[in-house]
Design a protein around this motif. Structure first.
Motif, mmCIF file in Angstrom:
data_model
loop_
_atom_site.group_PDB
_atom_site.id
_atom_site.type_symbol
_atom_site.label_atom_id
_atom_site.label_comp_id
_atom_site.label_asym_id
_atom_site.label_seq_id
_atom_site.Cartn_x
_atom_site.Cartn_y
_atom_site.Cartn_z
ATOM 1 N N UNK A 109 0.835 -1.198 0.000
ATOM 2 C CA UNK A 109 0.000 0.000 0.000
ATOM 3 C C UNK A 109 0.869 1.246 0.000
ATOM 4 N N UNK A 110 0.324 2.302 -0.561
ATOM 5 C CA UNK A 110 0.973 3.610 -0.555
ATOM 6 C C UNK A 110 0.208 4.521 0.389
ATOM 7 N N UNK A 111 0.889 5.478 0.993
ATOM 8 C CA UNK A 111 0.237 6.394 1.922
ATOM 9 C C UNK A 111 0.755 7.805 1.728
ATOM 10 N N UNK A 112 -0.176 8.763 1.741
ATOM 11 C CA UNK A 112 0.139 10.179 1.616
ATOM 12 C C UNK A 112 -0.640 10.915 2.697
ATOM 13 N N UNK A 113 -0.032 11.916 3.318
ATOM 14 C CA UNK A 113 -0.728 12.680 4.352
ATOM 15 C C UNK A 113 -1.965 13.365 3.772
ATOM 16 N N UNK A 114 -3.021 13.404 4.567
ATOM 17 C CA UNK A 114 -4.232 14.110 4.166
ATOM 18 C C UNK A 114 -3.921 15.607 4.104
ATOM 19 N N UNK A 115 -4.294 16.274 3.004
ATOM 20 C CA UNK A 115 -3.971 17.708 2.884
ATOM 21 C C UNK A 115 -4.755 18.549 3.880
ATOM 22 N N UNK A 116 -4.218 19.721 4.155
ATOM 23 C CA UNK A 116 -4.889 20.693 5.011
ATOM 24 C C UNK A 116 -5.065 21.994 4.242
ATOM 25 N N UNK A 146 -10.038 19.719 1.257
ATOM 26 C CA UNK A 146 -11.127 20.090 0.353
ATOM 27 C C UNK A 146 -11.264 19.045 -0.754
ATOM 28 N N UNK A 147 -12.386 19.022 -1.464
ATOM 29 C CA UNK A 147 -12.537 18.073 -2.573
ATOM 30 C C UNK A 147 -11.412 18.171 -3.595
ATOM 31 N N UNK A 148 -11.008 19.392 -3.976
ATOM 32 C CA UNK A 148 -9.945 19.544 -4.970
ATOM 33 C C UNK A 148 -8.612 19.026 -4.451
ATOM 34 N N UNK A 149 -8.299 19.335 -3.196
ATOM 35 C CA UNK A 149 -7.024 18.909 -2.623
ATOM 36 C C UNK A 149 -6.960 17.392 -2.459
ATOM 37 N N UNK A 150 -8.041 16.812 -2.000
ATOM 38 C CA UNK A 150 -8.073 15.359 -1.815
ATOM 39 C C UNK A 150 -8.029 14.646 -3.162
ATOM 40 N N UNK A 151 -8.732 15.165 -4.145
ATOM 41 C CA UNK A 151 -8.701 14.560 -5.482
ATOM 42 C C UNK A 151 -7.282 14.558 -6.044
ATOM 43 N N UNK A 152 -6.531 15.628 -5.811
ATOM 44 C CA UNK A 152 -5.147 15.700 -6.286
ATOM 45 C C UNK A 152 -4.286 14.641 -5.618
ATOM 46 N N UNK A 153 -4.507 14.404 -4.328
ATOM 47 C CA UNK A 153 -3.765 13.362 -3.614
ATOM 48 C C UNK A 153 -4.135 11.987 -4.170
ATOM 49 N N UNK A 210 -16.585 21.787 3.326
ATOM 50 C CA UNK A 210 -17.020 21.940 1.938
ATOM 51 C C UNK A 210 -17.433 20.612 1.303
ATOM 52 N N UNK A 211 -17.141 19.496 1.995
ATOM 53 C CA UNK A 211 -17.566 18.188 1.480
ATOM 54 C C UNK A 211 -19.067 17.978 1.639
ATOM 55 N N UNK A 212 -19.678 18.610 2.608
ATOM 56 C CA UNK A 212 -21.092 18.355 2.885
ATOM 57 C C UNK A 212 -21.933 18.749 1.671
ATOM 58 N N UNK A 213 -22.691 17.785 1.152
ATOM 59 C CA UNK A 213 -23.504 17.996 -0.039
ATOM 60 C C UNK A 213 -22.790 17.683 -1.333
ATOM 61 N N UNK A 214 -21.485 17.360 -1.251
ATOM 62 C CA UNK A 214 -20.716 17.076 -2.465
ATOM 63 C C UNK A 214 -20.959 15.647 -2.948
ATOM 64 N N UNK A 215 -21.026 15.481 -4.262
ATOM 65 C CA UNK A 215 -21.181 14.158 -4.874
ATOM 66 C C UNK A 215 -19.792 13.550 -5.018
ATOM 67 N N UNK A 217 -14.619 10.077 -9.553
ATOM 68 C CA UNK A 217 -14.646 9.419 -10.866
ATOM 69 C C UNK A 217 -14.049 10.340 -11.924
ATOM 70 N N UNK A 218 -14.367 11.638 -11.846
ATOM 71 C CA UNK A 218 -13.814 12.608 -12.790
ATOM 72 C C UNK A 218 -12.312 12.760 -12.591
ATOM 73 N N UNK A 219 -11.875 12.824 -11.336
ATOM 74 C CA UNK A 219 -10.445 13.025 -11.052
ATOM 75 C C UNK A 219 -9.600 11.847 -11.506
#
Length: 254
Positions: A34-41, A44-51, A88-93, A99-101
């Motif tokens: 497994x690979x592991x990367x720190x959760x960004x601070x 946000x959806x954009x930051x997590x998608x990049x990770x 900002x995740x609340x209400x996000x699909x 899937x897009x990322x």
């Protein structure tokens, strides 16, 4: 024989770290390191998608489905709560965003639900019928209700009111550490919590996970309940395996 790049991929998205790996569902184990990367601070959806993109790029190209755990209530792929991630995740699909990322089919699931499914399919509750309640003792208390292998999602039993207090605010492992509780003192609090679950649900089995489960011999025998209670078997792999299992099952239904 299935190639490694055909295995579904599991990602465990936590408040502090994001880890992932392809999963061999026949074996019920990771199909690679497994690979592991720190959760960004902030997470946000954009930051997590990049990770996620960075993490998946470290593995061979694949079109296999991806399963993702999210530390929040999930309803048809949409995030309904955000305890340890950005509001900002609340209400996000999340299904659509990831899937897009990743340009792959992605299915999201609550983190405790994923761990619960994995323990029922491959771990401590394998082969057990009836109602299994899997709890994860960590920063809070996560839960999964699985009846005859079928998940009842988003149980969130750590938020139950027990003796006038939110259960996880009184009995989570983080509380034990913060208040310096002995194993005996903590087990007394857990006894009250698990007896409440017994009274409400009459389960056939409790499975106790979370990082502290590696010290299960120090506190599980001290919890006084009638229901059989055992430590989780898959430890920190449960989320990844459960997420991949959810993605695989969703693909079979579509």
């Amino acid at each position: 024989m299935e190639r490694a790049d055909e295995h579904p991929f599991g990602i465990d998205f936590g408040g502090t770290g994001i880890k992932g790996a392809p999963v061999d569902l026949a074996a019920g184990d990771l199909a690679g390191e497994k690979a592991k990367i720190d959760t960004p601070r902030p997470a946000t959806p954009a930051a997590v998608s990049a990770v996620f993109q960075e993490l998946v790029a470290g593995f061979p190209p694949s079109h296999a489905a991806v399963g993702v755990t999210v530390p929040g209530v999930m309803v048809h792929g949409v995030v309904r709560s955000a305890a340890n991630i950005d509001r900002s995740w609340v209400g996000a699909d999340a299904d659509a965003i990831f899937s897009e990322a990743l340009q792959r089919e992605v299915h999201v699931v609550n983190d405790a639900d994923a761990a619960g499914l994995a323990e029922v399919e491959y771990g401590a509750a394998r082969g057990r019928s009836g109602l299994v309640i899997v709890t994860t003792l960590g920063t809070g208390i996560g839960s999964a209700l699985v009846h005859d292998g079928v998940l009842v999602p988003n149980s969130e039993l750590g938020h139950l009111q027990v003796e006038g207090r939110v259960a996880e605010k009184h009995a989570a492992n983080s509380v034990r550490e913060r208040e310096g509780l002995s194993w005996e003192e903590w087990a007394a609090r857990l006894t009250v919590y698990y007896r409440t679950l017994e009274r409400l649900f009459t389960p056939d089995l409790f499975v106790v996970g979370g990082g502290v489960s590696k010290s299960a011999d120090k506190f599980l025998p001290l919890i006084e309940v009638e229901t059989e209670i055992v430590p989780a078997a898959l430890r920190n792999k449960a989320g990844i395996i459960g997420a991949a299992l959810v993605a695989s099952r969703a693909g079979l239904r579509s």
